[in-house]
Structures are given as C-alpha cells and as structure tokens.
Design a protein around this motif. Structure first.
Motif, PDB file in Angstrom:
ATOM      1  N   THR A   1      -3.549   3.352   5.691  1.00 49.78           N
ATOM      2  CA  THR A   1      -4.426   3.831   4.612  1.00 49.78           C
ATOM      3  C   THR A   1      -4.729   5.314   4.795  1.00 49.78           C
ATOM      4  O   THR A   1      -4.806   5.818   5.917  1.00 49.78           O
ATOM      5  CB  THR A   1      -5.738   3.021   4.544  1.00 49.78           C
ATOM      6  OG1 THR A   1      -6.347   2.982   5.827  1.00 49.78           O
ATOM      7  CG2 THR A   1      -5.496   1.614   4.059  1.00 49.78           C
ATOM      8  N   ASN A   2      -4.937   5.999   3.674  1.00 50.26           N
ATOM      9  CA  ASN A   2      -5.209   7.433   3.712  1.00 50.26           C
ATOM     10  C   ASN A   2      -6.590   7.759   4.253  1.00 50.26           C
ATOM     11  O   ASN A   2      -6.792   8.790   4.888  1.00 50.26           O
ATOM     12  CB  ASN A   2      -5.063   8.030   2.306  1.00 50.26           C
ATOM     13  CG  ASN A   2      -3.676   7.821   1.733  1.00 50.26           C
ATOM     14  OD1 ASN A   2      -3.489   7.010   0.831  1.00 50.26           O
ATOM     15  ND2 ASN A   2      -2.678   8.514   2.247  1.00 50.26           N
TER      16      ASN A   2
ATOM     17  N   LEU B   1       0.834  -1.209   0.000  1.00 50.18           N
ATOM     18  CA  LEU B   1       0.000   0.000   0.000  1.00 50.18           C
ATOM     19  C   LEU B   1       0.867   1.256   0.000  1.00 50.18           C
ATOM     20  O   LEU B   1       0.531   2.251  -0.659  1.00 50.18           O
ATOM     21  CB  LEU B   1      -0.937  -0.007   1.208  1.00 50.18           C
ATOM     22  CG  LEU B   1      -2.011  -1.108   1.210  1.00 50.18           C
ATOM     23  CD1 LEU B   1      -2.827  -1.064   2.497  1.00 50.18           C
ATOM     24  CD2 LEU B   1      -2.931  -0.988  -0.001  1.00 50.18           C
ATOM     25  N   LYS B   2       1.982   1.212   0.705  1.00 47.87           N
ATOM     26  CA  LYS B   2       2.919   2.353   0.687  1.00 47.87           C
ATOM     27  C   LYS B   2       3.487   2.550  -0.726  1.00 47.87           C
ATOM     28  O   LYS B   2       3.679   3.680  -1.180  1.00 47.87           O
ATOM     29  CB  LYS B   2       4.060   2.113   1.682  1.00 47.87           C
ATOM     30  CG  LYS B   2       3.636   2.194   3.146  1.00 47.87           C
ATOM     31  CD  LYS B   2       4.821   1.904   4.064  1.00 47.87           C
ATOM     32  CE  LYS B   2       4.423   1.958   5.532  1.00 47.87           C
ATOM     33  NZ  LYS B   2       5.558   1.596   6.420  1.00 47.87           N
ATOM     34  N   GLU B   3       3.729   1.440  -1.395  1.00 46.33           N
ATOM     35  CA  GLU B   3       4.237   1.507  -2.776  1.00 46.33           C
ATOM     36  C   GLU B   3       3.196   2.144  -3.698  1.00 46.33           C
ATOM     37  O   GLU B   3       3.538   2.933  -4.584  1.00 46.33           O
ATOM     38  CB  GLU B   3       4.589   0.099  -3.259  1.00 46.33           C
ATOM     39  CG  GLU B   3       5.362   0.063  -4.553  1.00 46.33           C
ATOM     40  CD  GLU B   3       5.759  -1.342  -4.979  1.00 46.33           C
ATOM     41  OE1 GLU B   3       6.247  -1.480  -6.117  1.00 46.33           O
ATOM     42  OE2 GLU B   3       5.556  -2.295  -4.203  1.00 46.33           O
ATOM     43  N   PHE B   4       1.929   1.826  -3.481  1.00 44.70           N
ATOM     44  CA  PHE B   4       0.863   2.467  -4.249  1.00 44.70           C
ATOM     45  C   PHE B   4       0.866   3.976  -3.989  1.00 44.70           C
ATOM     46  O   PHE B   4       0.706   4.775  -4.926  1.00 44.70           O
ATOM     47  CB  PHE B   4      -0.497   1.871  -3.896  1.00 44.70           C
ATOM     48  CG  PHE B   4      -0.889   0.698  -4.738  1.00 44.70           C
ATOM     49  CD1 PHE B   4      -1.334   0.869  -6.037  1.00 44.70           C
ATOM     50  CD2 PHE B   4      -0.797  -0.596  -4.242  1.00 44.70           C
ATOM     51  CE1 PHE B   4      -1.702  -0.208  -6.838  1.00 44.70           C
ATOM     52  CE2 PHE B   4      -1.158  -1.693  -5.030  1.00 44.70           C
ATOM     53  CZ  PHE B   4      -1.606  -1.491  -6.327  1.00 44.70           C
TER      54      PHE B   4
ATOM     55  N   LYS C   1      -7.780   6.847  -8.925  1.00 44.03           N
ATOM     56  CA  LYS C   1      -6.473   6.500  -8.357  1.00 44.03           C
ATOM     57  C   LYS C   1      -6.601   6.096  -6.886  1.00 44.03           C
ATOM     58  O   LYS C   1      -5.957   6.671  -6.002  1.00 44.03           O
ATOM     59  CB  LYS C   1      -5.485   7.665  -8.517  1.00 44.03           C
ATOM     60  CG  LYS C   1      -4.927   7.806  -9.917  1.00 44.03           C
ATOM     61  CD  LYS C   1      -3.995   6.636 -10.251  1.00 44.03           C
ATOM     62  CE  LYS C   1      -3.397   6.752 -11.648  1.00 44.03           C
ATOM     63  NZ  LYS C   1      -2.587   5.580 -12.000  1.00 44.03           N
ATOM     64  N   LYS C   2      -7.433   5.108  -6.649  1.00 51.92           N
ATOM     65  CA  LYS C   2      -7.640   4.612  -5.287  1.00 51.92           C
ATOM     66  C   LYS C   2      -7.399   3.103  -5.218  1.00 51.92           C
ATOM     67  O   LYS C   2      -7.670   2.363  -6.155  1.00 51.92           O
ATOM     68  CB  LYS C   2      -9.072   4.893  -4.821  1.00 51.92           C
ATOM     69  CG  LYS C   2      -9.429   6.369  -4.650  1.00 51.92           C
ATOM     70  CD  LYS C   2      -8.715   7.006  -3.479  1.00 51.92           C
ATOM     71  CE  LYS C   2      -9.259   8.393  -3.170  1.00 51.92           C
ATOM     72  NZ  LYS C   2      -9.031   9.366  -4.241  1.00 51.92           N
TER      73      LYS C   2
ATOM     74  N   VAL D   1      -7.697   3.283   0.736  1.00 48.51           N
ATOM     75  CA  VAL D   1      -8.953   3.386   1.484  1.00 48.51           C
ATOM     76  C   VAL D   1      -9.232   2.051   2.153  1.00 48.51           C
ATOM     77  O   VAL D   1      -9.164   1.001   1.495  1.00 48.51           O
ATOM     78  CB  VAL D   1     -10.129   3.723   0.537  1.00 48.51           C
ATOM     79  CG1 VAL D   1     -11.419   3.901   1.326  1.00 48.51           C
ATOM     80  CG2 VAL D   1      -9.822   4.946  -0.317  1.00 48.51           C
ATOM     81  N   SER D   2      -9.547   2.063   3.441  1.00 46.18           N
ATOM     82  CA  SER D   2      -9.952   0.818   4.106  1.00 46.18           C
ATOM     83  C   SER D   2     -11.373   0.955   4.623  1.00 46.18           C
ATOM     84  O   SER D   2     -11.806   2.038   5.024  1.00 46.18           O
ATOM     85  CB  SER D   2      -9.005   0.463   5.258  1.00 46.18           C
ATOM     86  OG  SER D   2      -8.969   1.474   6.234  1.00 46.18           O
TER      87      SER D   2
END
Length: 248
Positions: free
Chosen positions: A213-214, A165-168, A193-194, A176-177
């Motif tokens: 997650t953001n 997820l950090k790479e994304f 872009k999610k 988003v979780s």
C-alpha cells in the motif's frame, strides 16, 4: 410440505456457502420489499402457510410451504414467514472509474461485514473488494445486517488482494491500509482515487498487503483504547471521504 420437494431442497442448499455462488437467500418483509423496489433478480418467493402479505408478489414465482418446512428454510429465531431466493449481481469486473473503494482483508465477523456494506451504501460507494478468506458477504447474517444495501453494492471477491491493489495503482489509484505502526493520521490524506484496506478484527491488515500500500494511516485516539471495531474504523474512514467530498 415435504423436505424431499426439489424446490425445498434447493433453498436449503443455499444455507451452505458453497452453493451460494450464483444466488442467495433474503428473509423478512422489509428485505423482500427492498428487493422488489431495487428490481433485484428474484428467482422465487417462499411463503409460510397462513402468512398474509400486504403487498403484491403476483409477478413472481411463489410457493407456499408448511410451518414445519419453513422452519427448516430459515435460520431466524422468530421468522416473519417469507423469504426469497435472489440471483446475484452479474457484475464481476472492478470499476476503475470510481473515486473511492473499500477493500476487506480477511474480515471474519458477519455483523462487521454487513455494517460496512450498509455504511458504504450510505456514502454511495458502489463496490467493495474482498479477499478470498473474508466472510461470505451473502451469508444470511451478513445479508440481514446490510438492511437492503446488499442489492446496491457490488461485492467483488479476488484471489490475490496484493495483485489487485497493484492493479488499482496501475489504474490511477493510491492504496491506504489502516495500521497502528505509523505516525500518519487518516486526516492527513486526500481520499480522491483511493482504495482503503480494512483488516481482520484480531490481526489487522496482513503484512504483505501493508507492504504494497502507498500509505499506512491510523485513527487518532485521545483515550486509552488503542484500536476500534473493524466496522467502526471503516465507517470513520468512509465518512472522512464523505466530509472531503462535501467540502468540494
């Protein structure tokens, strides 16, 4: 006609996850027709004796097996008499050029997994990221539940979902979780872009994943039910992305 036949032994092995690293089994007439139509890499077709197919498989390696042997190859209660060994998609790298990605964090139910793959395919989502402890996407139950979508969606298993997820994030995505512990609705976000993370059926998204997650979002509930089946939740999230895409 013998269980000691080398080809028969190789097919039986594929019922065990540890042997499905490179190939998997699909069963039934519809699944085989879809494999041919999608130009899947079909290694072998096994046909039960006295089974007549109404389509041409002469371009593929085929074997005829006795009814007794076919019963050992299948895990379907009422098999249609045909199965195929398929080589997995060779694409293993994540595609960062897409707009929307589903990630599965410890999902366990084969039916849920198959339904999510099928729903992703209906929305033209080409890849799904899965954590190492997620149910095998190529198990016979999952494959059947995808109804052929397994040929069109790239399943990428990652060793560390947090790092992925950090790479994304580093490649222009926001993550988003799904969580009950938030006031933010799924309808509050734009899904361009999610990466949307769907969690385990019993415990949801794991805490380490939620922490990176953001956004944490929840599906609004008007009734007394507090949570939804994982595949239903994923479908709702996917189709909010579809709705927004159509509005554009």
């Amino acid at each position: 006609s013998s269980r000691d036949n080398e080809t028969v032994k190789e097919i039986i092995k594929l019922k065990d996850k540890k042997y499905r690293k490179e190939k998997f089994i699909v069963e039934g007439i519809k699944m085989l027709k879809e494999a041919i139509q999608e130009k899947a890499s079909i290694e072998l077709i096994a046909i039960r004796e006295n089974t007549i197919l109404d389509f041409d498989v002469s371009n593929y390696k085929t074997i005829e097996v006795s009814e007794k042997i076919f019963a050992e190859l299948t895990d379907v209660e009422t098999p249609q008499g045909v199965l195929a060994v398929i080589n997995k998609n060779s694409i293993k790298a994540i595609d960062f050029s897409t707009n929307y990605v589903i990630a599965l964090d410890g999902l366990q139910d084969p039916g849920n997994m198959g339904t999510i793959i099928r729903t992703a395919d209906s929305a033209n989502i080409k890849q799904i990221i899965v954590s190492k402890n997620t149910v095998d996407a190529y198990s016979p139950k999952v494959v059947r539940a995808t109804m052929g979508a397994i040929y069109r969606v790239n399943i990428i298993e990652v060793n560390d979902l947090v790092e992925t997820l950090k790479e994304f994030n580093e490649n222009g995505f926001e993550t988003v979780s799904t969580s009950l512990d938030t006031d933010k609705s799924i309808y509050d976000l734009n899904y361009n872009k999610k990466v949307v993370v769907i969690g385990n059926e019993a415990n949801g998204v794991t805490k380490p994943v939620q922490e990176v997650t953001n956004y944490k979002v929840k599906i609004p509930m008007l009734g007394k039910t507090e949570s939804l089946n994982a595949s239903v939740a994923a479908s709702i999230m996917i189709y909010e992305y579809v709705r927004q895409s159509l509005e554009k």
